[in-house]
Design an enzyme around this catalytic site. Structure first.
Site, PDB file in Angstrom:
ATOM      1  N   ARG A   1      26.430  46.068   7.940  1.00 43.16           N
ATOM      2  CA  ARG A   1      27.868  47.298   7.302  1.00 43.16           C
ATOM      3  C   ARG A   1      27.858  47.353   8.144  1.00 43.16           C
ATOM      4  NH1 ARG A   1      27.678  44.148   3.978  1.00 43.16           N
ATOM      5  NH2 ARG A   1      28.090  43.971   1.879  1.00 43.16           N
TER       6      ARG A   1
ATOM      7  N   GLU B   1      36.162  45.281  11.571  1.00 48.09           N
ATOM      8  CA  GLU B   1      36.217  43.873  11.062  1.00 48.09           C
ATOM      9  C   GLU B   1      37.412  43.149  10.197  1.00 48.09           C
ATOM     10  OE1 GLU B   1      32.272  43.004   8.516  1.00 48.09           O
ATOM     11  OE2 GLU B   1      32.579  42.070  10.072  1.00 48.09           O
TER      12      GLU B   1
ATOM     13  N   HIS C   1      30.612  37.423  11.005  1.00 47.69           N
ATOM     14  CA  HIS C   1      30.036  38.037   9.687  1.00 47.69           C
ATOM     15  C   HIS C   1      29.536  37.091   8.418  1.00 47.69           C
ATOM     16  CE1 HIS C   1      30.205  41.727   6.237  1.00 47.69           C
ATOM     17  NE2 HIS C   1      29.461  40.461   5.638  1.00 47.69           N
TER      18      HIS C   1
END
Length: 328
Positions: A233, A262, A294
């Protein structure tokens, strides 16, 4: 059961529709929109909603879902820090997640980031495309016989530890709960892990305790020339302090699949836009930083497992059964 699926990409629909034929009592409608307070009202008439990590399932959204009489929030992800769990519990809305869709997918991506950033593969690819075959600025170092520090040894961290072991690395780990399957790992304090590791890889959830785990103080405790990887994260790393450390040449390389701020970028094509924040541009300006979007989870095996588990969660909820995937 009627399920409203938010933030649909083509690969989501394909994967879920392939699995859904096994569950004829489930009806799914797909939306491209993310789940936010503005779109939560669209869930009226549905029993459940399905959301991903970039959706806003905070207090206001949960309140609106309750007003729409939604009974179940299905997370097609392991993390749930973007959900107001207490509010959902107060309204009697069950939250279910996918805790272990493919640990190896994320761990393999973490090692890809570590290797590519270390050996400057991102620079080499662009350089050779321009017929520049020089090696200046490309010098890396062997991972063999170096020390890897794994922060968090759940399923993904354990998979990363095994990969590092396979590379011939000494493996250190920090976790409140030791994983008994990792008999080759030496558990140490966080300070000792930072002081001894040439590679530090983050594999822990984002909680109040881990928020900005990597900051000016912890960066100062790292070895000079360390490689830092984060596939967990973005909030685990304080970005301003990371940039400060990069400029101070503390890091040999940094590989990030997640980063702060993000949220609006995740899984979106913004190539024709001017980004509001300069954080991403500042990070990308450094030659030893490699960022991906991601995508650590993004393999065929992981998508299949996410679809299968999410649908099983829905069926179990409807039957009044438990799966162990409930977020309490």
């Amino acid at each position: 059961m009627n399920i409203l699926f938010y933030d649909t990409k083509s690969y989501d629909r394909d994967s879920f529709e392939e699995k859904r034929c096994q569950y004829p009592n489930l009806k799914i409608d797909y939306l491209k929109s993310e789940l936010t307070p503005a779109t939560a009202k669209l869930a009226k008439g549905y029993d459940a909603v399905c959301a991903f990590v970039n959706c806003d399932v905070g207090t206001e959204t949960v309140e609106l879902l309750h007003q729409c009489q939604v009974r179940l929030i299905l997370l097609r992800s392991a993390g749930f820090n973007h959900v107001d769990i207490e509010k959902a519990r107060a309204f009697g809305i069950k939250v279910m997640r996918v805790p272990g869709y493919s640990p190896e997918a994320v761990a393999e991506h973490a090692m890809v980031l570590a290797l590519a950033a270390n050996r400057r593969i991102h620079k080499a690819y662009v350089r050779v495309r321009e017929n520049d075959f020089s090696l200046g600025g490309m010098l890396g170092f062997n991972f063999y016989r170096k020390t890897a520090g794994i922060v968090g040894t759940g399923k993904i961290g354990a998979a990363m530890a095994r990969i590092c072991k396979g590379f011939g690395m000494e493996v250190l780990a920090y976790d409140k709960y030791q994983n008994p399957e990792l008999d080759f790992v030496e558990y140490v304090s966080m300070d000792e892990l930072l002081a001894r590791s040439e590679l530090v890889s983050l594999h822990c959830p984002l909680t109040d305790d881990t928020y900005h785990l990597i900051n000016r103080e912890t960066i100062r405790k790292m070895k000079d020339g360390v490689v830092l990887v984060n596939t967990s994260r973005g909030g685990l790393v304080k970005t301003e302090d990371l940039i400060e450390g990069i400029r101070a040449r503390k890091f040999f390389a940094v590989g990030l699949d997640v980063y702060e701020e993000e949220k609006r970028n995740v899984y979106e094509d913004r190539s024709d836009e001017i980004l509001e924040s300069s954080v991403t541009a500042r990070l990308l300006s450094f030659p030893n930083v490699l960022i991906t979007s991601h995508q650590g989870f993004f393999t065929e095996e992981a998508l299949g497992a996410i679809s299968e588990t999410t649908l099983k969660n829905a069926v179990a909820f409807e039957k009044g059964e438990t799966t162990g995937n409930e977020v309490e």
